[in-house]
Design an enzyme around this catalytic site. Structure first.
Site, short mmCIF file in Angstrom:
data_model
loop_
_atom_site.label_atom_id
_atom_site.label_comp_id
_atom_site.label_asym_id
_atom_site.label_seq_id
_atom_site.Cartn_x
_atom_site.Cartn_y
_atom_site.Cartn_z
CB ILE A 210 -0.96 0.19 1.14
CG1 ILE A 210 -1.90 -1.15 1.05
CG2 ILE A 210 -1.69 1.29 1.03
CD1 ILE A 210 -2.79 -1.27 2.42
N PRO A 211 1.31 1.76 -0.99
CG PRO A 211 0.94 2.27 -3.16
CD PRO A 211 0.28 1.74 -2.40
CB CYS A 212 1.79 5.29 2.69
SG CYS A 212 3.17 4.28 3.32
CG HIS A 213 6.56 4.90 -1.46
ND1 HIS A 213 5.81 3.54 -1.12
CD2 HIS A 213 6.61 4.94 -2.94
CE1 HIS A 213 5.60 2.87 -2.42
NE2 HIS A 213 6.30 3.64 -3.33
NE ARG A 214 3.34 4.09 -5.89
CZ ARG A 214 2.69 3.09 -6.52
NH1 ARG A 214 1.50 2.96 -6.37
NH2 ARG A 214 3.55 2.00 -6.75
#
Length: 151
Positions: free
Chosen positions: A114-118
């Site tokens: 779940i790409p919270c870095h984006r």
């Protein structure tokens, strides 16, 4: 609860499976390594992501927490590889304050997948709850070709 660890350029990552779904990804190695079909699939997909041949994960996920936590994670999952959105963008979509989105993003139990870095702040780069903090976030964004978005 079953766990397995994968070594990546972003550090050692431990995946957790519960009741047929991935429920957590943490930095570090698990003391015990379990071998389940789902963990093997998840480990392979992380290795493919690390190698630059996978841009989207295809795994059953279960996010614990409030409805807002689940909604924010669903919104984050919709951000395509190599793109970013702001906390404010997601907040407008969900009709909640940006600070609440930031808290939910920081509580994401399955980072990278779940790409919270984006997710960025209105003025650009913000913190990251994974090991290595902001440096890891930058490395993940560079890996996805989003480095031009960091300025």
């Amino acid at each position: 609860m079953a766990q397995c660890s994968v070594s990546t350029r972003f550090g050692d990552l431990t995946l957790t499976e519960e009741d047929g779904a991935i429920t957590a990804l943490r930095w570090g190695r698990a003391a015990q390594q379990d071998d389940t079909p789902l963990l093997a699939r998840a480990a392979l997909q992380l290795a493919e992501y690390d190698a630059g041949v996978r841009i989207k994960f295809d795994l059953p996920l279960r996010v614990a927490g409030s409805a807002l936590q689940r909604d924010v994670c669903a919104a984050i999952l919709a951000i395509p590889f190599g793109h970013t959105r702001t906390y404010g963008d997601i907040a407008r979509d969900l009709g909640v304050p940006a600070q609440a989105v930031g808290q939910a993003c920081g509580g994401n139990p399955i980072p990278i997948v779940i790409p919270c870095h984006r997710v960025m702040g209105a003025k650009g780069l913000t913190g990251f709850s994974g090991a290595g903090g902001i440096e890891t976030k930058v490395a993940l964004l560079r890996h996805e070709g989003a480095a031009g978005l960091l300025i």
